[in-house]
Design an enzyme around this catalytic site. Structure first.
Site, PDB file in Angstrom:
ATOM      1  N   GLU A 149      -7.430 -12.044  17.744  1.00 44.26           N
ATOM      2  CA  GLU A 149      -8.525 -12.623  16.779  1.00 44.26           C
ATOM      3  C   GLU A 149      -8.614 -13.587  15.652  1.00 44.26           C
ATOM      4  OE1 GLU A 149     -11.156 -10.626  18.088  1.00 44.26           O
ATOM      5  OE2 GLU A 149      -9.373  -9.552  19.586  1.00 44.26           O
TER       6      GLU A 149
ATOM      7  N   HIS B 285       0.814  -1.491  -0.128  1.00 46.76           N
ATOM      8  CA  HIS B 285       0.066  -0.404  -0.078  1.00 46.76           C
ATOM      9  C   HIS B 285       0.825   1.358   0.052  1.00 46.76           C
ATOM     10  CE1 HIS B 285      -3.997  -2.595   2.030  1.00 46.76           C
ATOM     11  NE2 HIS B 285      -3.683  -2.420   0.391  1.00 46.76           N
TER      12      HIS B 285
ATOM     13  N   SER C 251      -6.620  -7.950   9.439  1.00 45.41           N
ATOM     14  CA  SER C 251      -7.743  -8.257  10.024  1.00 45.41           C
ATOM     15  C   SER C 251      -7.642  -9.422   8.253  1.00 45.41           C
ATOM     16  CB  SER C 251      -8.799  -7.693  10.049  1.00 45.41           C
ATOM     17  OG  SER C 251      -8.525  -5.881   8.789  1.00 45.41           O
TER      18      SER C 251
HETATM   19  P1  NAD Z   1      -6.963  -3.563  10.283  1.00 45.14           P
HETATM   20  O1  NAD Z   1      -6.674  -2.381  11.022  1.00 45.14           O
HETATM   21  O2  NAD Z   1      -8.178  -4.349   9.342  1.00 45.14           O
HETATM   22  O3  NAD Z   1      -6.316  -5.194  11.022  1.00 45.14           O
HETATM   23  C1  NAD Z   1      -6.090  -5.050  12.378  1.00 45.14           C
HETATM   24  C2  NAD Z   1      -5.474  -6.623  12.979  1.00 45.14           C
HETATM   25  O4  NAD Z   1      -4.289  -6.169  13.878  1.00 45.14           O
HETATM   26  C3  NAD Z   1      -6.238  -7.076  13.594  1.00 45.14           C
HETATM   27  O5  NAD Z   1      -6.980  -8.769  13.022  1.00 45.14           O
HETATM   28  C4  NAD Z   1      -6.463  -7.392  15.228  1.00 45.14           C
HETATM   29  O6  NAD Z   1      -7.379  -8.616  15.345  1.00 45.14           O
HETATM   30  C5  NAD Z   1      -4.702  -7.637  15.139  1.00 45.14           C
HETATM   31  N1  NAD Z   1      -3.946  -7.154  15.858  1.00 45.14           N
HETATM   32  C6  NAD Z   1      -4.170  -6.639  16.970  1.00 45.14           C
HETATM   33  N2  NAD Z   1      -3.450  -6.460  18.393  1.00 45.14           N
HETATM   34  C7  NAD Z   1      -2.492  -6.897  17.691  1.00 45.14           C
HETATM   35  C8  NAD Z   1      -1.533  -7.315  18.152  1.00 45.14           C
HETATM   36  N3  NAD Z   1      -0.283  -7.106  19.316  1.00 45.14           N
HETATM   37  N4  NAD Z   1      -0.486  -8.389  17.373  1.00 45.14           N
HETATM   38  C9  NAD Z   1      -1.092  -9.006  16.170  1.00 45.14           C
HETATM   39  N5  NAD Z   1      -2.255  -8.385  15.760  1.00 45.14           N
HETATM   40  C10 NAD Z   1      -2.847  -7.488  16.349  1.00 45.14           C
HETATM   41  O7  NAD Z   1      -5.480  -3.644  10.152  1.00 45.14           O
HETATM   42  P2  NAD Z   1      -4.463  -4.007   8.345  1.00 45.14           P
HETATM   43  O8  NAD Z   1      -5.338  -6.380   7.975  1.00 45.14           O
HETATM   44  O9  NAD Z   1      -3.848  -4.219   7.801  1.00 45.14           O
HETATM   45  O10 NAD Z   1      -5.691  -3.556   6.842  1.00 45.14           O
HETATM   46  C11 NAD Z   1      -6.028  -2.182   7.463  1.00 45.14           C
HETATM   47  C12 NAD Z   1      -5.246  -1.452   6.423  1.00 45.14           C
HETATM   48  O11 NAD Z   1      -4.681  -0.834   6.793  1.00 45.14           O
HETATM   49  C13 NAD Z   1      -4.072  -2.142   5.912  1.00 45.14           C
HETATM   50  O12 NAD Z   1      -4.355  -1.433   4.393  1.00 45.14           O
HETATM   51  C14 NAD Z   1      -2.365  -0.655   6.002  1.00 45.14           C
HETATM   52  O13 NAD Z   1      -2.710  -0.423   4.627  1.00 45.14           O
HETATM   53  C15 NAD Z   1      -3.501   0.610   6.744  1.00 45.14           C
HETATM   54  N6  NAD Z   1      -3.522   0.498   8.189  1.00 45.14           N
HETATM   55  C16 NAD Z   1      -1.763   0.935   8.255  1.00 45.14           C
HETATM   56  C17 NAD Z   1      -0.629   1.391   9.017  1.00 45.14           C
HETATM   57  C18 NAD Z   1       0.825   0.828   9.734  1.00 45.14           C
HETATM   58  O14 NAD Z   1       1.422   1.578   8.671  1.00 45.14           O
HETATM   59  N7  NAD Z   1       1.339   0.375  10.565  1.00 45.14           N
HETATM   60  C19 NAD Z   1      -1.795   1.852  10.300  1.00 45.14           C
HETATM   61  C20 NAD Z   1      -2.994   1.394  10.280  1.00 45.14           C
HETATM   62  C21 NAD Z   1      -3.865   1.308   9.446  1.00 45.14           C
END
Ligand code: NAD
Ligand code: ZN
Length: 244
Positions: free
Chosen positions: A215, A119, A189
């Site tokens: 989860e 992304h 997720s």
């Molecule tokens: P998501 O927000 O949809 O899901 C996060 C997942 O992480 C959930 O399934 C949750 O259960 C899990 N989770 C929670 N705590 C955790 C832990 N301590 N260890 C491991 N897993 C844990 O995220 P996604 O699936 O990446 O999709 C969302 C989109 O958001 C992505 O496309 C990404 O580009 C973007 N995003 C990126 C960032 C970043 O760069 N850090 C932050 C937020 C969103």
């Protein structure tokens, strides 16, 4: 969980080509909120406020959100034990490629060398008019929205909802999924497409799929061989310790 940790350590020891697919969950322990779920950005904002249409309509307003919700948390963030665990797997010559949905650059900061940024990345901005790229840390944000030397408005070099994934990232991640014999799916997720299809490609090519997430996800029943339920940092540490 102990049994599954031992099973993952054994499977990793037997694997020759490991790929990882990571999502926002792996960076939560670095203080970066996810989108969905507890503490997620979508608890506080409508996703449409972060969309490219919103940025074009009102760049100053959306850039203020970028600074507060992306730039500042990302500037502060350091790799955590989950990222470091993946570095250890690369050092053991197991992990070859990370496909990340994250835009935070933390896998590279931790030391992994082959990271596909599915992304895009917030570490770079690009001009909406002439497409010139700027490193985010060198961009002057004292004036919002920041501008290119041509006068155009800068936008993060990330893939917004509704935009297409860079062709190179699609091609390279398909290849990595087809080549691996084990895929770790950490902290995603698995509802954002097309990234969520990558583990299926690996599975169709005979790879084991090992999920790490506190989860269950849509992959858990149909695609994953098993789910280790827990936070990325603790689980990665325990797996690496069990491999030694
Ligand atoms: P998501 O927000 O949809 O899901 C996060 C997942 O992480 C959930 O399934 C949750 O259960 C899990 N989770 C929670 N705590 C955790 C832990 N301590 N260890 C491991 N897993 C844990 O995220 P996604 O699936 O990446 O999709 C969302 C989109 O958001 C992505 O496309 C990404 O580009 C973007 N995003 C990126 C960032 C970043 O760069 N850090 C932050 C937020 C969103
Ligand atoms: Zn320009």
């Amino acid at each position: 969980m102990d049994d599954l940790i031992r099973r993952a350590a054994k499977d990793l020891a037997a694997a020759r080509n490991v790929a990882a697919l990571t999502g926002a969950g792996i960076s939560i322990e670095s203080g970066i909120p996810p989108f969905r779920g507890k503490g997620g950005l979508w608890e506080r904002y409508d996703p449409m406020e972060f969309a490219i249409d919103a940025l074009m309509r009102d760049p100053a307003k959306v850039w203020k959100l970028f600074v507060k919700e992306l730039k500042e948390p990302l500037d502060r963030a350091k790799p955590n034990e989950g990222h470091k665990g993946l570095v250890k797997l690369e050092a053991r010559d197991k992990l070859k490629t990370i496909i990340t949905q994250n835009i935070d650059g933390l896998h590279q900061a931790a030391g992994n060398t082959d990271v596909i940024e599915y992304h895009g990345t917030f570490a770079w901005q690009r001009c909406m008019d002439c497409h010139k790229k700027y490193e985010t840390r060198k961009v002057d944000i004292s004036e919002i929205p920041p501008r290119c030397e041509c006068g155009g408005i800068l936008r993060p070099n990330i893939v917004f909802f509704g935009e297409t994934i860079p062709a190179q990232a699609i091609r390279r991640s398909r290849q990595a999924a087809a080549d691996c014999d084990l895929m770790l799916v950490v902290g995603t997720s698995a509802v954002v497409q097309p990234a969520a299809m990558i583990p299926g490609i690996a599975k169709d090519n005979g790879a084991k799929i090992v999920e790490i997430n506190p989860e269950r996800t849509p992959l858990t029943d149909d695609i994953s061989d098993y789910l280790i339920m827990g936070g990325a940092g603790e689980v990665m540490n325990r797996i690496v310790a069990a491999m030694d």
